[in-house]
Scaffold this motif. Sequence first.
Motif, PDB file in Angstrom:
ATOM      1  N   GLY A   6     105.835  56.014  20.235  1.00 57.69           N
ATOM      2  CA  GLY A   6     106.178  55.857  18.864  1.00 57.69           C
ATOM      3  C   GLY A   6     104.980  56.374  17.896  1.00 57.69           C
ATOM      4  N   VAL A   7     105.413  56.213  16.333  1.00 57.40           N
ATOM      5  CA  VAL A   7     104.671  56.633  15.642  1.00 57.40           C
ATOM      6  C   VAL A   7     103.756  55.049  15.526  1.00 57.40           C
ATOM      7  N   SER A   8     102.528  55.195  15.011  1.00 56.75           N
ATOM      8  CA  SER A   8     102.103  53.412  14.096  1.00 56.75           C
ATOM      9  C   SER A   8     100.676  54.263  13.007  1.00 56.75           C
ATOM     10  N   GLY A   9     101.048  53.364  11.836  1.00 57.70           N
ATOM     11  CA  GLY A   9     100.173  53.507  10.916  1.00 57.70           C
ATOM     12  C   GLY A   9     100.135  52.166  10.041  1.00 57.70           C
ATOM     13  N   SER A  10      98.749  52.569   9.417  1.00 61.70           N
ATOM     14  CA  SER A  10      98.933  51.713   7.519  1.00 61.70           C
ATOM     15  C   SER A  10      99.607  51.345   6.467  1.00 61.70           C
ATOM     16  N   ILE A  11     100.589  50.614   5.638  1.00 64.01           N
ATOM     17  CA  ILE A  11     100.627  51.023   4.627  1.00 64.01           C
ATOM     18  C   ILE A  11     100.727  49.566   4.083  1.00 64.01           C
ATOM     19  N   ASN A  12     100.399  49.831   2.724  1.00 64.86           N
ATOM     20  CA  ASN A  12     100.339  48.358   1.595  1.00 64.86           C
ATOM     21  C   ASN A  12      99.922  46.905   2.046  1.00 64.86           C
ATOM     22  N   GLY A  13      99.570  46.958   3.302  1.00 66.22           N
ATOM     23  CA  GLY A  13      98.686  45.766   3.948  1.00 66.22           C
ATOM     24  C   GLY A  13      99.675  45.132   4.444  1.00 66.22           C
ATOM     25  N   ASN A  28     124.033  56.991  21.619  1.00 62.52           N
ATOM     26  CA  ASN A  28     123.298  56.286  20.454  1.00 62.52           C
ATOM     27  C   ASN A  28     122.044  56.020  21.271  1.00 62.52           C
ATOM     28  N   VAL A  29     121.178  56.613  19.695  1.00 59.83           N
ATOM     29  CA  VAL A  29     119.912  55.619  19.453  1.00 59.83           C
ATOM     30  C   VAL A  29     119.894  54.714  18.840  1.00 59.83           C
ATOM     31  N   ALA A  30     118.182  54.575  18.914  1.00 55.97           N
ATOM     32  CA  ALA A  30     118.195  53.256  18.064  1.00 55.97           C
ATOM     33  C   ALA A  30     116.093  53.535  17.770  1.00 55.97           C
ATOM     34  N   ILE A  31     116.453  52.853  16.602  1.00 55.26           N
ATOM     35  CA  ILE A  31     114.605  52.858  16.027  1.00 55.26           C
ATOM     36  C   ILE A  31     114.847  51.376  15.803  1.00 55.26           C
ATOM     37  N   VAL A  32     113.785  50.602  16.512  1.00 57.86           N
ATOM     38  CA  VAL A  32     113.392  49.415  16.209  1.00 57.86           C
ATOM     39  C   VAL A  32     111.598  50.166  14.769  1.00 57.86           C
ATOM     40  N   VAL A  33     111.511  49.407  13.955  1.00 63.84           N
ATOM     41  CA  VAL A  33     110.466  49.534  13.880  1.00 63.84           C
ATOM     42  C   VAL A  33     109.774  47.888  13.326  1.00 63.84           C
ATOM     43  N   GLY A  78     112.928  56.279   4.381  1.00 66.60           N
ATOM     44  CA  GLY A  78     113.567  54.815   4.581  1.00 66.60           C
ATOM     45  C   GLY A  78     113.285  54.325   5.046  1.00 66.60           C
ATOM     46  N   LEU A  79     112.899  54.256   6.590  1.00 69.44           N
ATOM     47  CA  LEU A  79     112.384  53.258   7.410  1.00 69.44           C
ATOM     48  C   LEU A  79     111.266  52.451   6.516  1.00 69.44           C
ATOM     49  N   LEU A  80     109.732  52.854   6.272  1.00 70.92           N
ATOM     50  CA  LEU A  80     109.109  52.062   5.835  1.00 70.92           C
ATOM     51  C   LEU A  80     109.969  51.639   4.841  1.00 70.92           C
ATOM     52  N   SER A 137     112.788  50.059   3.797  1.00 70.23           N
ATOM     53  CA  SER A 137     114.236  49.541   3.932  1.00 70.23           C
ATOM     54  C   SER A 137     113.308  47.975   4.901  1.00 70.23           C
ATOM     55  N   THR A 138     112.351  48.526   5.309  1.00 74.41           N
ATOM     56  CA  THR A 138     111.882  47.528   6.335  1.00 74.41           C
ATOM     57  C   THR A 138     109.770  45.964   5.186  1.00 74.41           C
ATOM     58  N   ILE A 139     110.147  47.484   4.173  1.00 69.90           N
ATOM     59  CA  ILE A 139     109.203  46.772   3.339  1.00 69.90           C
ATOM     60  C   ILE A 139     109.781  45.584   2.476  1.00 69.90           C
ATOM     61  N   GLU A 140     110.793  46.090   2.011  1.00 70.81           N
ATOM     62  CA  GLU A 140     111.242  45.477   1.085  1.00 70.81           C
ATOM     63  C   GLU A 140     112.181  43.970   1.704  1.00 70.81           C
ATOM     64  N   VAL A 141     112.754  44.172   2.423  1.00 72.25           N
ATOM     65  CA  VAL A 141     113.063  42.826   3.401  1.00 72.25           C
ATOM     66  C   VAL A 141     111.832  42.143   3.488  1.00 72.25           C
TER      67      VAL A 141
END
Length: 178
Positions: free
Chosen positions: A134-141, A111-116, A14-16, A18-22
């Motif tokens: 954190g977590v890091s990686g790549s997908i679709n450029g 509360n918690v906050a996540i930043v992508v 879901g994070l990936l 919604s971030t990539i969509e916009v």
Amino acid sequence: MAMELYLSENAFVGLLVSTIEVYRKECFGVLLGQNMSERILVDFVVPYQTATRKFREVHVDLMRSQRVEEAVRTTSRWECVGDYHSHPMYGSVRATTTLSSVDRKFFKDGNVAIVVAINDSMRQQRWNYVQGGGVSGSINGYNIRIAGYYKANGTIERAPIHCPYAIGFQAKELNTKE
């Protein structure tokens, strides 16, 4: 001991998405899960469809946000444990997961906050845990970096993220190409 965040497969995807969509604009949404004293389990992320997205900011209507939180409370076993938003690359300025002064201003205690952070990337990077929790990686450029934060007693601290699905994602991706 620091608060730790555990992301489910659904939350990670879901994070990936919604971030990539916009991408090129910021996204915003809520984190649904369970708060268990020293750790928070994030089961789902729900992006806000009515958020006003801009290149360097995102605005959410407070009344709509309260409606969403109330709906979650009355219809599910999950609780709203925080929110997330993205920091997209802006021109040649690479995005980071650092909280802005506006991010800090609206951060609720408990509360918690996540930043992508999302940046253009031509090279493939294996998904892995990075320094600072954190977590890091790549997908679709795109290069993606995900960081968590927790606020208690007025103090904001990093919250290490655990996401076994993300780390196994690269292996799964390689197996499907063979």
